[in-house]
Structures are given as C-alpha cells and as structure tokens.
Design an enzyme around this catalytic site. Sequence first.
Site, PDB file in Angstrom:
ATOM      1  N   TYR A 169       2.305   1.379  12.214  1.00 24.27           N
ATOM      2  CA  TYR A 169       1.019   0.961  11.647  1.00 24.27           C
ATOM      3  C   TYR A 169      -0.122   1.273  12.610  1.00 24.27           C
ATOM      4  O   TYR A 169      -1.120   1.901  12.232  1.00 24.27           O
ATOM      5  CB  TYR A 169       1.039  -0.528  11.333  1.00 24.27           C
ATOM      6  CG  TYR A 169      -0.297  -1.055  10.868  1.00 24.27           C
ATOM      7  CD1 TYR A 169      -0.664  -0.988   9.533  1.00 24.27           C
ATOM      8  CD2 TYR A 169      -1.209  -1.597  11.777  1.00 24.27           C
ATOM      9  CE1 TYR A 169      -1.903  -1.451   9.102  1.00 24.27           C
ATOM     10  CE2 TYR A 169      -2.449  -2.052  11.359  1.00 24.27           C
ATOM     11  CZ  TYR A 169      -2.789  -1.978  10.020  1.00 24.27           C
ATOM     12  OH  TYR A 169      -4.026  -2.429   9.614  1.00 24.27           O
TER      13      TYR A 169
ATOM     14  N   LEU B 143       0.814  -1.203   0.000  1.00 25.66           N
ATOM     15  CA  LEU B 143       0.000   0.000   0.000  1.00 25.66           C
ATOM     16  C   LEU B 143       0.853   1.261   0.000  1.00 25.66           C
ATOM     17  O   LEU B 143       0.499   2.268  -0.609  1.00 25.66           O
ATOM     18  CB  LEU B 143      -0.915   0.022   1.217  1.00 25.66           C
ATOM     19  CG  LEU B 143      -1.986  -1.059   1.198  1.00 25.66           C
ATOM     20  CD1 LEU B 143      -2.843  -0.965   2.427  1.00 25.66           C
ATOM     21  CD2 LEU B 143      -2.829  -0.928  -0.053  1.00 25.66           C
TER      22      LEU B 143
ATOM     23  N   VAL C  51      -6.081   2.490   6.046  1.00 28.28           N
ATOM     24  CA  VAL C  51      -4.645   2.260   5.953  1.00 28.28           C
ATOM     25  C   VAL C  51      -4.346   1.067   5.049  1.00 28.28           C
ATOM     26  O   VAL C  51      -3.403   1.093   4.248  1.00 28.28           O
ATOM     27  CB  VAL C  51      -4.039   2.048   7.358  1.00 28.28           C
ATOM     28  CG1 VAL C  51      -2.610   1.528   7.257  1.00 28.28           C
ATOM     29  CG2 VAL C  51      -4.063   3.353   8.143  1.00 28.28           C
ATOM     30  N   GLU C  52      -5.160   0.021   5.157  1.00 31.41           N
ATOM     31  CA  GLU C  52      -4.904  -1.193   4.390  1.00 31.41           C
ATOM     32  C   GLU C  52      -5.072  -1.001   2.889  1.00 31.41           C
ATOM     33  O   GLU C  52      -4.184  -1.362   2.110  1.00 31.41           O
ATOM     34  CB  GLU C  52      -5.832  -2.322   4.868  1.00 31.41           C
ATOM     35  CG  GLU C  52      -5.490  -2.874   6.239  1.00 31.41           C
ATOM     36  CD  GLU C  52      -4.147  -3.585   6.260  1.00 31.41           C
ATOM     37  OE1 GLU C  52      -3.675  -4.025   5.190  1.00 31.41           O
ATOM     38  OE2 GLU C  52      -3.557  -3.704   7.348  1.00 31.41           O
ATOM     39  N   THR C  53      -6.201  -0.468   2.469  1.00 28.91           N
ATOM     40  CA  THR C  53      -6.489  -0.450   1.027  1.00 28.91           C
ATOM     41  C   THR C  53      -7.139   0.842   0.535  1.00 28.91           C
ATOM     42  O   THR C  53      -7.654   0.887  -0.575  1.00 28.91           O
ATOM     43  CB  THR C  53      -7.429  -1.609   0.650  1.00 28.91           C
ATOM     44  OG1 THR C  53      -8.664  -1.467   1.363  1.00 28.91           O
ATOM     45  CG2 THR C  53      -6.806  -2.958   0.967  1.00 28.91           C
TER      46      THR C  53
END
Length: 382
Positions: free
Chosen positions: A355, A4, A157-159
Amino acid sequence: MKTLITALLLSAATASYAAPVDPYGYKLPPSMQTKKKKAEPKKKAAPAVDYVGEYVNFGDWKDVRAFLDDVAARNGFNRDELNALMAQVRYVDATVQLVKPAPPGKPKNWQAYSKLMIDPVRIDAGVKFWNDNSEALNRAESLYGVPAEILVGIIGVETVYGRNTGRFRVLDALTTLAFSYPEAPQRRERMEFFRGELEATLLFARQSGIDPLSLKGSFAGAIGMPQFMPSSLMKYAVDFDGNGKIDLLNSSTDAIGSVAAFLVGHGWERGQGGPLVYAANVSPNRAWETMLNQGLTAKYRTPELTAAGVTATTPVPEQQTYGLVDLQNGADPTEYWLANNNFFAITQYNRSYFYAMSVVELGRAVRLARGGAPAPAVTSGM
C-alpha cells in the site's frame, strides 16, 4: 479500503498516456501506458446500496443492549432514540464475507499489485485532481509539511479521487462487524475495534447534525474520498475549506487537509528531504533477515545496515534511520528497499508495504504526468 482493488478490476475505462521522462531515473511501469484512447462506457446510475441487508432485530441481542446502555450513559444519548435507530439497522452478510482472510493461494506479487494501483485511469484522474485542487494541496504542504504528491497518491489509491467511496450504510456495516464478526484469530479484538468505530459514528453524526443512517462508506465502514474510519474522522479530519463543517465525501479540500493531518498525527516528519525509499541490495549471508518485520518503524542507521549486508544502490542521508522493506514478486526475485520514517507514517494509514509503496509511486507518476519535478519520493537506482 480493500474493496478498491475489486472495484478497479471491474473498471473498463482506459485513457491515453504518454510516459514522461523522469529526471531522477525512475522508470514508469508499462501498465501506465496505453497506445490508443478507448471510449469510456456509459455510466449507469448507481443503486442506493450495493448489498441486501437482512433485518435481524439487533436490539434484542444481549451484547447490543449492553453496548447501547454503555454508549448512552457515557455520552448522554437518549436510550429510546438509540433503540429506534437500531431498529432500522440491517445485518449485512457481504461485510462478514469480505473481512474473512483470503484463502491460501498465490504468493504476494508487488508487480501485479502495482499494475492494479498505478494505471492510466488513476494517473489521468490524478492529474485532473491535482490541477483542480492545487491551492489546497499547496496550502496543506506548507502547513503540514506533507508533499502534494503523497496526498494525491493516498486519495488516488483509496478511492480514485472520489470515484469509489463505497455505498454500504456505515451503521449497517459497523454493527454487523461489531457483533457478528466471523470466526478468526483475534475475533474479540476486532469486534471491540468495530464497536469503538460504531460509537464514533454516533458521536460524529450528533456533532455534525446529520442522520447517522445517511452515512455511506466501504464494507468496513470507511468514509469519504480518503476512506477514514469514523474514529480517525473524529480525531484527524479538518474543515480545511473553512465552511464550518467537515465533509470528506464532497469536499476535496477537506479530504486533502485531513489526510495531511492524519499523517502528521502518525509520525510524518517535516523537512526530512530526499526520497522516502531507496532501492537496496542484500548480501548472500542473510544476516539482514533479522531486520525484516520489525514493526512499522525506521529503527536502523546506515552502519548497522551495512554491517548486516544491506547497501543502498544510491547514496542515502546518514542522519536518518531506516527500515528494511521486502516487496515479494511471486516466483520472481524479491525487491528490497530502505524506507525512512515518513514511509512508515503512510503504513499507519494501511498497514501494508504494498500500500505505502503504491502511494509513493502513484503520487510520483501523477507529478511526472503534470510535468513537475520536485524532490523524489523514491530512488530506484535504475
């Protein structure tokens, strides 16, 4: 998940954003604001895959044959069907290159990282995602006890809310890493991990009645909006929209419920209240250094922290336990934070302080952009 960052660096889209006032004194980074709205570039049709797979006849590899024998015997798969499936799997060198450790270079820099992960594009997309999925977010918060802003932060945050889910065939990526992982510390353990994920993919595909070759994901085999590895999908994913199937790629509702279930399964505690992290000061005597890197857990009470020279910049609930988190900023001073158990539950999603902190701050920024002000997830003391 790591793909990402690269994807975002390539993104040219920006959007206007007016910084709201936070009732808890949290200051939004300048990277969240832009002066003018720029036109988004026209989107090109995405290719079916973003890599070139090489045919290597995995079925002839001794370790692959032994693996398939074991999987077939343990799970009742037809061995000939597994052979036919493996004949269609390709070796992907891109996955091998992407899992290699980064070469030594610049020191870690939280401020630089946060500018990538908490930006106007994600914030605007997060506001739309929250507005479009408010019912599911409220239901997940009520059922699992995970605040909506944390769920929004993770999926963002992931995608970027489903924009960057990956286009590698999951079987290609997992088979390559399961049997051709690059030379690295703990190589054998990593190969065993990916073999377990490959088996989980086969089980999930059979259970769901889908072609396993149709599954697309990240270079490491993570699937859908929340980027679940196949074993996590099997264990924690839920049919939150009630349509009789689990779809983490196309169902925002399933993604929301599944992320909440994952966090609860990894230690999220309902009703802790207050922020997840508190800004802290550390004393010059450095007795507190022994409290760093003590595992992803909150294990210290406030008297222990105080005795070691760690003090929060704002009052903290004394009934909770905390871990000492250090966020390095390159040549600039390191930031120190006290984090509770729910912060460390987020690190089980991705074992990184950066993260988890980006999840907390992105979720908070999206909430503020919507004009909401529930209990804070972070107290900065600013």
